[in-house]
Design a protein around this motif. Structure first.
Motif, mmCIF file in Angstrom:
data_model
loop_
_atom_site.group_PDB
_atom_site.id
_atom_site.type_symbol
_atom_site.label_atom_id
_atom_site.label_comp_id
_atom_site.label_asym_id
_atom_site.label_seq_id
_atom_site.Cartn_x
_atom_site.Cartn_y
_atom_site.Cartn_z
ATOM 1 N N LYS A 120 0.852 -1.183 0.000
ATOM 2 C CA LYS A 120 0.000 0.000 0.000
ATOM 3 C C LYS A 120 0.892 1.239 0.000
ATOM 4 O O LYS A 120 1.974 1.219 0.589
ATOM 5 N N ILE A 121 0.428 2.297 -0.653
ATOM 6 C CA ILE A 121 1.168 3.559 -0.668
ATOM 7 C C ILE A 121 0.231 4.662 -0.191
ATOM 8 O O ILE A 121 -0.870 4.823 -0.723
ATOM 9 N N GLU A 122 0.681 5.402 0.820
ATOM 10 C CA GLU A 122 -0.046 6.567 1.326
ATOM 11 C C GLU A 122 0.737 7.805 0.893
ATOM 12 O O GLU A 122 1.848 8.043 1.375
ATOM 13 N N ILE A 123 0.161 8.556 -0.032
ATOM 14 C CA ILE A 123 0.826 9.741 -0.584
ATOM 15 C C ILE A 123 0.072 10.991 -0.155
ATOM 16 O O ILE A 123 -1.150 11.024 -0.195
ATOM 17 N N THR A 124 0.816 12.009 0.229
ATOM 18 C CA THR A 124 0.272 13.357 0.262
ATOM 19 C C THR A 124 0.834 14.027 -0.983
ATOM 20 O O THR A 124 2.042 14.275 -1.073
ATOM 21 N N ARG A 125 -0.031 14.216 -1.978
ATOM 22 C CA ARG A 125 0.400 14.791 -3.259
ATOM 23 C C ARG A 125 0.302 16.315 -3.160
ATOM 24 O O ARG A 125 -0.788 16.866 -3.018
ATOM 25 N N VAL A 126 1.445 16.972 -3.191
ATOM 26 C CA VAL A 126 1.505 18.428 -3.133
ATOM 27 C C VAL A 126 1.306 18.929 -4.561
ATOM 28 O O VAL A 126 2.084 18.586 -5.456
ATOM 29 N N HIS A 127 0.265 19.702 -4.781
ATOM 30 C CA HIS A 127 -0.095 20.120 -6.139
ATOM 31 C C HIS A 127 0.727 21.329 -6.586
ATOM 32 O O HIS A 127 0.231 22.445 -6.757
#
Length: 160
Positions: A110-117
């Motif tokens: 599993k991958i938990e990403i906080t994608r900074v836009h």
């Protein structure tokens, strides 16, 4: 379950000069909430970027330095050895940096990403997430505000 957790820019940049480029307090809270009470695997440079070990977590540090020592931490020389010392019945988190993410990706469930836009210049990168191997099951958009200079999304990926 092996879980990768990272804050990643649109262009997969993680940081520069062993530091985060952005400041997202809500991401720090989410990271703490998800990883507390668990084993966390990281490279030596990531560990050394912390002012002190993170509370309520078992630190596993991967390094090629034979004599490396960090009080209260488990030191290993490979991702395989890091995973061997983790409990099999609990989530284990791979927390960086770039090289450790690349080494850990084949073992990750599993991958938990906080994608900074936003895109940033940096020297550490997160590996590309191959859409034929991974599917996104959660995406929660958050607008920038007085404490967060950039829009960001929490994204959860699982293997197909």
């Amino acid at each position: 379950m092996i879980v990768m957790i990272a804050a990643v820019a649109e262009n997969n940049t993680l940081g520069k000069n062993n530091e985060l480029i952005w400041h997202l307090p809500n991401d720090f809270k989410r990271f703490k909430s998800l990883t507390s009470g668990h084993h966390i695997i990281m490279g030596r440079k990531t560990f050394e970027s912390f002012p002190k070990p993170l509370p309520n977590r078992t630190h596993i540090i991967i390094t090629r330095q034979k004599e490396y020592h960090a009080e209260g931490c488990i030191i290993v020389d490979s991702i395989e050895k890091a995973l061997e010392v983790c409990p099999k019945d609990q989530d284990t988190f791979i927390i960086g940096g770039g090289e450790i993410y690349t080494l850990g990706l084949p073992f990750t469930d599993k991958i938990e990403i906080t994608r900074v836009h936003h895109s940033f210049e940096g020297d550490a990168r997160f590996p590309a997430i191959n859409e034929s191997e991974w599917k996104i099951i959660v995406s929660e958009f958050n607008e920038k505000d007085e404490k967060h200079l950039y829009d960001y999304s929490y994204q959860t990926f699982v293997r197909k």
